[in-house]
Motif scaffolding. Sequence first.
Motif, PDB file in Angstrom:
ATOM      1  N   PHE A 387      39.586   3.034 -76.278  1.00 27.12           N
ATOM      2  CA  PHE A 387      38.914   1.894 -76.892  1.00 27.12           C
ATOM      3  C   PHE A 387      39.234   1.766 -78.383  1.00 27.12           C
ATOM      4  N   ALA A 388      40.389   2.251 -78.785  1.00 24.74           N
ATOM      5  CA  ALA A 388      40.795   2.183 -80.187  1.00 24.74           C
ATOM      6  C   ALA A 388      41.022   0.738 -80.620  1.00 24.74           C
ATOM      7  N   LEU A 389      40.841   0.483 -81.899  1.00 26.41           N
ATOM      8  CA  LEU A 389      41.014  -0.859 -82.445  1.00 26.41           C
ATOM      9  C   LEU A 389      42.436  -1.365 -82.245  1.00 26.41           C
ATOM     10  N   ASP A 390      43.420  -0.474 -82.299  1.00 27.47           N
ATOM     11  CA  ASP A 390      44.819  -0.935 -82.226  1.00 27.47           C
ATOM     12  C   ASP A 390      45.233  -1.441 -80.848  1.00 27.47           C
ATOM     13  N   PHE A 392      44.327  -4.040 -79.524  1.00 24.06           N
ATOM     14  CA  PHE A 392      44.499  -5.485 -79.615  1.00 24.06           C
ATOM     15  C   PHE A 392      45.847  -5.850 -80.221  1.00 24.06           C
ATOM     16  N   ALA A 393      46.535  -4.857 -80.787  1.00 25.50           N
ATOM     17  CA  ALA A 393      47.913  -5.055 -81.244  1.00 25.50           C
ATOM     18  C   ALA A 393      48.916  -4.582 -80.194  1.00 25.50           C
ATOM     19  N   THR A 394      48.577  -3.499 -79.491  1.00 32.64           N
ATOM     20  CA  THR A 394      49.503  -2.950 -78.486  1.00 32.64           C
ATOM     21  C   THR A 394      49.413  -3.663 -77.147  1.00 32.64           C
TER      22      THR A 394
END
Length: 408
Positions: A387-390, A392-394
Amino acid sequence: MSRPGAHLPEHPDFLWRNPEPKKTYDVVIVGGGGHGLATAHYLAKNHGITNVAVLEKGWLAGGNMARNTTLIRSNYLWDESAAIYEHSLKLWEGLEEDLGYPILFSQRGVLNLAHTEQDVRDSVRRVEANKLNGVDAEWVTPEQVKEICPIVNISGEIRYPVQGATYQPRAGIAKHDYVAWGFARSADQAGIDLIQDCEVTGFTVDGGRVTGVRTTRGEIGAGTVALCAAGHTSVLLDMLGVRTPLQSHPLQALVSELLRPVHPTIVMSNAVHVYVSQAHKGELVMGAGVDSYNGYGQRGAFHIIERQMAAAVELFPVFARAHLLRSWAGIVDVTPDASPIVGHTPYENVFVNSGWGTGGFKATPGIGWCYAQTIADGTPHPYVAPFALDRFATGALVDEHGAAAVAH
């Protein structure tokens, strides 16, 4: 119980102290709701970290923790979601003993109704996924729904006939206020400062680190900052210049007058969109989806309540003459994939726990455990790593919106 501004002496009749903030702490937790208090409890219990402050702008657990519908379940579709919620459910099962405080945890089961052929296919798929993840789940027929909850209308003459349901027997409810008070009492006894009436107004930044938290009660130095302020988390991150795909919405709920025990379980329906349980005192607790607009007001639009009532009366004709007692709303933070954001931020000593949407209460002990370990070790616990923020980039989303349509 202490309240903001009440400087109370130490006394066995009070569940926690109401201390003045110290100049600095090893860990500053922003948000004194269920997640913040649970994190404080497990920092002390599991990691021996007690030089901790929990900052709450109002009174402890006066936000979403006091404004939810107390449902607890773990029958989510995706592996990542099932893992954290099942971990939490197992902690719920021993939480009263752990805290030494009553929480009125009642494992009465949950029925998720299916009303269309697509509902049936999706529900059976979720049951099989749950079984693969060790989560108790089964598919039940309309007749079995009636056996479990005799007051459900399974007639074929209604607009959305019940075609079956998923059933998780270990699901249930707990007394939300007692849960918060139990965690607060435990954290306070460990020496953690619970600081009420203390709103965060900014941060002091030095390079890639946050060195202090500016508040309405002065600046507080911080070795580590842990954000868990639910619907207001994006406001705090904006102060740090960190953009997140969070939207805050009002989520309404309501209760009826007190009734005799007639509703033995929890019933949820995505199609007509209502969920209903009966609290320990006897009131019916009902909710639905979020209001569609963004906002921070703890109230919502009447048409949502109207739709909830129409759905509830269709499924439960016995409630047609029941009177509503009160309604309220919390402020939920929702991500594009309806899964939380937990872990690192661009600042090396600032962590975030947010985006739980309508599923925050049931995750309380589980996220408290995992967030505490993440803070203590500096590395995300395996249950929250996805559930890491990144993501949404990956593009590595955990799409519970698409899986379940609703995340209560």
